[in-house]
Scaffold this active site. Sequence first.
Site, PDB file in Angstrom:
ATOM      1  N   ASP A   1      20.931  38.652  61.187  1.00 27.07           N
ATOM      2  CA  ASP A   1      22.053  37.742  60.960  1.00 27.07           C
ATOM      3  C   ASP A   1      23.358  38.474  60.671  1.00 27.07           C
ATOM      4  O   ASP A   1      24.394  38.163  61.251  1.00 27.07           O
ATOM      5  CB  ASP A   1      21.733  36.783  59.805  1.00 27.07           C
ATOM      6  CG  ASP A   1      20.634  35.795  60.178  1.00 27.07           C
ATOM      7  OD1 ASP A   1      20.278  35.728  61.369  1.00 27.07           O
ATOM      8  OD2 ASP A   1      20.129  35.102  59.274  1.00 27.07           O
TER       9      ASP A   1
ATOM     10  N   ARG B   1      21.967  40.299  44.143  1.00 24.98           N
ATOM     11  CA  ARG B   1      23.124  39.569  44.679  1.00 24.98           C
ATOM     12  C   ARG B   1      24.395  39.753  43.860  1.00 24.98           C
ATOM     13  O   ARG B   1      25.459  40.029  44.423  1.00 24.98           O
ATOM     14  CB  ARG B   1      22.807  38.078  44.886  1.00 24.98           C
ATOM     15  CG  ARG B   1      21.747  37.744  45.951  1.00 24.98           C
ATOM     16  CD  ARG B   1      21.625  38.771  47.007  1.00 24.98           C
ATOM     17  NE  ARG B   1      20.744  38.433  48.121  1.00 24.98           N
ATOM     18  CZ  ARG B   1      20.080  39.325  48.819  1.00 24.98           C
ATOM     19  NH1 ARG B   1      20.124  40.607  48.498  1.00 24.98           N
ATOM     20  NH2 ARG B   1      19.342  38.960  49.851  1.00 24.98           N
TER      21      ARG B   1
ATOM     22  N   ASP C   1      20.122  32.653  48.134  1.00 25.01           N
ATOM     23  CA  ASP C   1      21.066  33.769  48.121  1.00 25.01           C
ATOM     24  C   ASP C   1      22.503  33.338  48.380  1.00 25.01           C
ATOM     25  O   ASP C   1      23.447  33.885  47.817  1.00 25.01           O
ATOM     26  CB  ASP C   1      20.643  34.828  49.147  1.00 25.01           C
ATOM     27  CG  ASP C   1      19.396  35.585  48.699  1.00 25.01           C
ATOM     28  OD1 ASP C   1      19.245  35.766  47.472  1.00 25.01           O
ATOM     29  OD2 ASP C   1      18.593  35.982  49.550  1.00 25.01           O
TER      30      ASP C   1
ATOM     31  N   SER D   1      11.189  38.072  57.483  1.00 24.90           N
ATOM     32  CA  SER D   1      12.498  38.294  56.898  1.00 24.90           C
ATOM     33  C   SER D   1      12.260  39.001  55.560  1.00 24.90           C
ATOM     34  O   SER D   1      11.619  38.451  54.665  1.00 24.90           O
ATOM     35  CB  SER D   1      13.189  36.945  56.683  1.00 24.90           C
ATOM     36  OG  SER D   1      14.238  37.102  55.769  1.00 24.90           O
TER      37      SER D   1
HETATM   38  N1  ARG Z   1      12.909  33.556  47.281  1.00 28.93           N
HETATM   39  C1  ARG Z   1      13.493  34.753  46.763  1.00 28.93           C
HETATM   40  C2  ARG Z   1      14.764  34.466  46.002  1.00 28.93           C
HETATM   41  O1  ARG Z   1      15.313  33.414  46.161  1.00 28.93           O
HETATM   42  C3  ARG Z   1      13.667  35.792  47.834  1.00 28.93           C
HETATM   43  C4  ARG Z   1      14.884  35.675  48.680  1.00 28.93           C
HETATM   44  C5  ARG Z   1      14.956  36.751  49.721  1.00 28.93           C
HETATM   45  N2  ARG Z   1      16.195  36.737  50.411  1.00 28.93           N
HETATM   46  C6  ARG Z   1      16.346  37.034  51.718  1.00 28.93           C
HETATM   47  N3  ARG Z   1      17.547  36.917  52.209  1.00 28.93           N
HETATM   48  N4  ARG Z   1      15.369  37.393  52.470  1.00 28.93           N
HETATM   49  O2  ARG Z   1      15.197  35.262  45.227  1.00 28.93           O
END
Ligand code: ARG
Length: 400
Positions: free
Chosen positions: A15, A95, A124, A175
């Site tokens: 992405d 993040r 995220d 992912s």
């Molecule tokens: N579910 C987890 C969270 O919200 C993992 C997120 C992973 N993010 C990603 N862009 N693959 O923290």
Amino acid sequence: MASELCILAYSGGLDTSALVPYIKETYGYDVIAVLVDAGRNRNLAELKQRALGAGAVDAVIIDAREEFARDFVLPALLANTLYEDKYPLVAALSRPLIAKKIIDLAHERGAKVVAHGCTAKGNDQVRFDISFRCLDPTIRVMGPAREWGMNREEILDYCAARNINVPLTKKNPYSVDENLWGRTIECGELEDAWAPVPEGAFTETVNPKDGPDEPQEVVVTFEMGVPVAVDGVKMPLVELIDAMDKIAGKHGYGRVDMIENRLVGIKSREIYEVPGALALIMAHKDLEDLVMTRDLLRYKSGVDTRMADMIYDAQWFSPLADALRAFVNETQKWVSGDVRLSFFKGNCTVVGRRSPNSLYVESLATYATGDEFSHESAVGFIQLWGLPMEVAARRAQGLL
Ligand code: ARG
């Protein structure tokens, strides 16, 4: 006149790679791709080339591993944060750090626009959007991957048409987000919540059945809550987490398969690979049990849960989070000592702990000679402790 700049939080994935030309073509901004390395990043040079190949006017790699460990992972460890009692907040913790680095660079380069590559279904995007806004309320935040209306296949076509070499292949159907604190694995076959996770999804842990046939004991030393040594060898936090990851992973410990409640309202099936993180949280919590009073432990456990929710829910940069961190820091002044862990075939257990600040007094606890506990006091204590319940029971039975 040069175009305006947009600083893109770049991961090297599909992405964010597609976003480089997309932002230029759709909004006219020149894109600077910034990859914030919070650990476990392989082939950074290749990722940098990929961003430049996609048309970025500059690609910057920022080594933020130490800062991530010190300012984000450590406060989480001190609060034993596990979202829904299972997930050590790997992506959620990175993040706010990435947002901080992006905003710093935007200021340095005079950019007024920042972008991330999150989709509309995840947590995220919430974390990036809010962190960016807290760090610079005047900045324009874009998340074009929420709006471009392309599915995976179309993004692949979009990249192919522009000769961008993207990482997604049939062999790598997931992912993945990874950093020092662990790996998160989503999508592909994992979306069937009943289906077992293919072994190939894991890179840091062996299958528990393939772990060594002998258990391995490891002593972790803490100073005021901070893990500082493994088996007596002092090391900086980044190295220590890495060392624990390797030991735990070798024994197949640290795989999590859970149904998680996302902030955006959906339940998702999530796979995590977090050997070092889980082992360190377990050891830290056990040491707290040894040195903290019951009242403090109970109260702190509520704070810990709240902190985990806040980190998950994009509230890292909030006054409440600041206040809770101050509380947690205050509680850590006694949390020094050693914890002995034993790893074996997918398990990790605490098998010993000691501290100069221990509240465990053997002469009070013992059933053998040398007992200093006041046995006489027990009877009177129980009399008064049970009194309100007894009075209520008398009333219920018409005996008052
Ligand atoms: N579910 C987890 C969270 O919200 C993992 C997120 C992973 N993010 C990603 N862009 N693959 O923290």
